[in-house]
Design a protein around this motif. Sequence first.
Motif, PDB file in Angstrom:
ATOM      1  N   SER A 185      12.860 -16.227  43.339  1.00 54.04           N
ATOM      2  CA  SER A 185      11.862 -15.890  44.434  1.00 54.04           C
ATOM      3  C   SER A 185      10.551 -16.410  44.711  1.00 54.04           C
ATOM      4  O   SER A 185      10.232 -16.614  46.018  1.00 54.04           O
ATOM      5  CB  SER A 185      11.121 -14.527  43.928  1.00 54.04           C
ATOM      6  OG  SER A 185      10.269 -14.378  43.236  1.00 54.04           O
ATOM      7  N   VAL A 186      10.212 -17.495  43.804  1.00 55.65           N
ATOM      8  CA  VAL A 186       9.270 -18.304  43.930  1.00 55.65           C
ATOM      9  C   VAL A 186       9.812 -19.733  44.570  1.00 55.65           C
ATOM     10  O   VAL A 186       9.241 -20.083  45.741  1.00 55.65           O
ATOM     11  CB  VAL A 186       8.551 -18.643  42.532  1.00 55.65           C
ATOM     12  CG1 VAL A 186       7.499 -19.814  42.900  1.00 55.65           C
ATOM     13  CG2 VAL A 186       7.966 -17.500  41.783  1.00 55.65           C
ATOM     14  N   LEU A 187      11.001 -19.955  44.158  1.00 58.86           N
ATOM     15  CA  LEU A 187      11.375 -21.164  44.874  1.00 58.86           C
ATOM     16  C   LEU A 187      11.826 -20.942  46.066  1.00 58.86           C
ATOM     17  O   LEU A 187      11.895 -21.805  47.023  1.00 58.86           O
ATOM     18  CB  LEU A 187      12.636 -21.553  44.081  1.00 58.86           C
ATOM     19  CG  LEU A 187      12.560 -22.049  42.483  1.00 58.86           C
ATOM     20  CD1 LEU A 187      13.767 -22.302  41.789  1.00 58.86           C
ATOM     21  CD2 LEU A 187      11.498 -23.242  42.403  1.00 58.86           C
ATOM     22  N   ILE A 200      19.401 -14.085  49.612  1.00 57.49           N
ATOM     23  CA  ILE A 200      20.146 -13.385  48.587  1.00 57.49           C
ATOM     24  C   ILE A 200      21.448 -13.711  48.267  1.00 57.49           C
ATOM     25  O   ILE A 200      21.950 -13.835  47.109  1.00 57.49           O
ATOM     26  CB  ILE A 200      20.214 -11.804  49.209  1.00 57.49           C
ATOM     27  CG1 ILE A 200      18.814 -11.433  49.237  1.00 57.49           C
ATOM     28  CG2 ILE A 200      21.070 -11.324  48.182  1.00 57.49           C
ATOM     29  CD1 ILE A 200      18.651 -10.029  50.021  1.00 57.49           C
ATOM     30  N   MET A 201      22.109 -14.352  49.205  1.00 52.81           N
ATOM     31  CA  MET A 201      23.584 -14.864  48.993  1.00 52.81           C
ATOM     32  C   MET A 201      23.460 -15.943  47.912  1.00 52.81           C
ATOM     33  O   MET A 201      24.222 -16.095  46.834  1.00 52.81           O
ATOM     34  CB  MET A 201      24.261 -15.106  50.061  1.00 52.81           C
ATOM     35  CG  MET A 201      24.531 -13.751  51.189  1.00 52.81           C
ATOM     36  SD  MET A 201      25.326 -14.163  52.612  1.00 52.81           S
ATOM     37  CE  MET A 201      26.623 -15.364  52.321  1.00 52.81           C
ATOM     38  N   ILE A 202      22.585 -17.062  48.358  1.00 54.77           N
ATOM     39  CA  ILE A 202      22.348 -18.094  47.474  1.00 54.77           C
ATOM     40  C   ILE A 202      21.950 -17.793  45.990  1.00 54.77           C
ATOM     41  O   ILE A 202      22.325 -18.324  45.007  1.00 54.77           O
ATOM     42  CB  ILE A 202      21.166 -19.233  47.921  1.00 54.77           C
ATOM     43  CG1 ILE A 202      21.747 -19.704  49.495  1.00 54.77           C
ATOM     44  CG2 ILE A 202      20.921 -20.360  47.137  1.00 54.77           C
ATOM     45  CD1 ILE A 202      23.003 -20.295  49.527  1.00 54.77           C
ATOM     46  N   PRO A 217      10.857 -12.023  48.211  1.00 53.53           N
ATOM     47  CA  PRO A 217      10.135 -10.806  47.585  1.00 53.53           C
ATOM     48  C   PRO A 217      10.442 -10.826  46.171  1.00 53.53           C
ATOM     49  O   PRO A 217      11.437 -10.756  45.835  1.00 53.53           O
ATOM     50  CB  PRO A 217      10.543  -9.691  48.246  1.00 53.53           C
ATOM     51  CG  PRO A 217      11.129 -10.236  49.801  1.00 53.53           C
ATOM     52  CD  PRO A 217      11.592 -11.326  49.440  1.00 53.53           C
ATOM     53  N   VAL A 218       9.410 -10.746  45.299  1.00 55.02           N
ATOM     54  CA  VAL A 218       9.531 -11.075  43.896  1.00 55.02           C
ATOM     55  C   VAL A 218      10.181  -9.626  43.315  1.00 55.02           C
ATOM     56  O   VAL A 218      11.364  -9.788  42.601  1.00 55.02           O
ATOM     57  CB  VAL A 218       8.310 -11.029  43.106  1.00 55.02           C
ATOM     58  CG1 VAL A 218       8.412 -10.982  41.654  1.00 55.02           C
ATOM     59  CG2 VAL A 218       7.534 -12.215  43.713  1.00 55.02           C
ATOM     60  N   GLY A 219       9.641  -8.592  43.764  1.00 50.55           N
ATOM     61  CA  GLY A 219      10.330  -7.308  43.084  1.00 50.55           C
ATOM     62  C   GLY A 219      11.623  -7.116  43.554  1.00 50.55           C
ATOM     63  O   GLY A 219      12.728  -6.868  42.840  1.00 50.55           O
ATOM     64  N   THR A 251       7.052  -6.962  53.378  1.00 53.77           N
ATOM     65  CA  THR A 251       7.288  -7.023  54.707  1.00 53.77           C
ATOM     66  C   THR A 251       8.244  -8.554  54.805  1.00 53.77           C
ATOM     67  O   THR A 251       8.022  -9.651  54.284  1.00 53.77           O
ATOM     68  CB  THR A 251       5.945  -7.148  55.767  1.00 53.77           C
ATOM     69  OG1 THR A 251       5.431  -8.093  55.177  1.00 53.77           O
ATOM     70  CG2 THR A 251       5.528  -5.802  55.630  1.00 53.77           C
ATOM     71  N   THR A 252       9.222  -8.396  56.098  1.00 54.94           N
ATOM     72  CA  THR A 252       9.856  -9.565  56.207  1.00 54.94           C
ATOM     73  C   THR A 252       9.079 -10.607  57.111  1.00 54.94           C
ATOM     74  O   THR A 252       8.416 -10.020  57.676  1.00 54.94           O
ATOM     75  CB  THR A 252      11.310  -9.286  56.995  1.00 54.94           C
ATOM     76  OG1 THR A 252      11.209  -8.409  58.216  1.00 54.94           O
ATOM     77  CG2 THR A 252      12.236  -8.349  55.769  1.00 54.94           C
TER      78      THR A 252
END
Length: 463
Positions: free
Chosen positions: A354-356, A235-237, A360-362, A215-216
């Motif tokens: 994704s952690v940094l 996502i762009m970064i 979402p990890v997946g 979920t966002t």
Amino acid sequence: MNDKLFTSEHFSILKHLIRWTLIIIPIAIVIGSMVALFLWLLNWAIHFRFAHPFLLYLLPVAGVLIYFIYKLIGGSAEKGNNLIIDEIHTPGGGVPKRMAPIVLITTIITHMFGGSAGREGTAVQIGGSMAQMFGSWFKLNPADTRIVLIAGIAAGFGAVFGTPLTGAIFAMEVLTIGRIQYNALLPCLIASIIGDVTVAAWGVHHTAYHIDIFTTTPHWFSPYLSFDFVLLFKIMIASAAFGLASYLFAWMVHGIKGFFVKRISVPWLIPVIGGLIIIGLTALIGKPDYLSLGVDPEYAGAVTIPSAFHAGGADTWSWLWKTIYTTTTLATGFKGGEVTPLFYIGATLGNTLSVLMDAPVGLFAALGFIAVFAGATNTPLACTIMGVELFGGQYVLFFAVACFTAYFFSGHSGIYSAQRIGVPKVADSRFSDAATLSEAGNRRQSYVQKKLHKYGFGGKKEK
């Protein structure tokens, strides 16, 4: 007014379609069958090493064996994928029939003794070799032989990953940056589909990947927008980082190879040194996670591509270790492909980012999976389609953003030095008239050396 519903053009098209279908189907069946055999043997070799860990210590010996196999009977097959690309662009001596069995055997040897490599290069070379052989049997003219070779790439790629549409587009897109070979559209699509179906018919299955539902995070402007632009910005970064990871991989492969070739006068010692480095790194790290393909776990809790799709499934620097392992393996003469290691690098880097970035990890693992590949092969369209075939179409916009961003940030580099530059990524005078990635790399190196010389490094400072 012409009252004919169907003209002679339509019958010519029908004739063209039937002809190419009849030519491609037997070629694709043979390629698919050989890829199925290869995948079966590869799975056996990897699990055999799992059961016999001491085989890693024989990796230097395996490297010497691979060197002499190519030295004695390999001939031009040593050039691998670059030979096929060159032959498509500038027909010459052809792709030798022996390329397929030699690369199959040497790739199995590499993985059985723990070398960090992939499988796409082997499948593509099988496809190119078999396509050339059938082209000779069918007595095709040079133009048709070129198309058959492109279709062979499609069949090999689609069969080895279970992504038929991706295989077709990859074969048309990988040859020239900025241009797609539409004249090979139908043969590539038929070849890739038949190759994939053939592998499935032999009972060989591919690894399934899955992105967990997420979920966002709501933001203050959420009531006014139906799209999560914060996630898109993240996502762009991340995709810029994926592109830089692609550049690093390509730079290291070519750089390590050049380093050893210049400094080691006895060629068969190069794979010996490469094998010793892999053994030493594994002893230093204390775990075998970065050996071989990286898909199946050697032990419970190992870092693999599937594990990277879950929280805690990768270490912070897993992507870098895999980069070092694979570039060392391939640059010192071991055989295999680059793509599956690129999947590993991308998925584990996505896991770390994704952690940094609290994302979402997946999703980020999937984006890294396809984007690092896109940057290293300069095939953003094919990799976007791969995302849809592997992970579903609901995130296709994110896939496209990741792949095209990584494509630009990887610069004029790539794992295939014979790849032509049709349309430069940027209007830069250094690359605007470069013919291949190899030439672009030489210009980049010359440019850097001039800059270093200008500022007093490696020579006298310019006045």
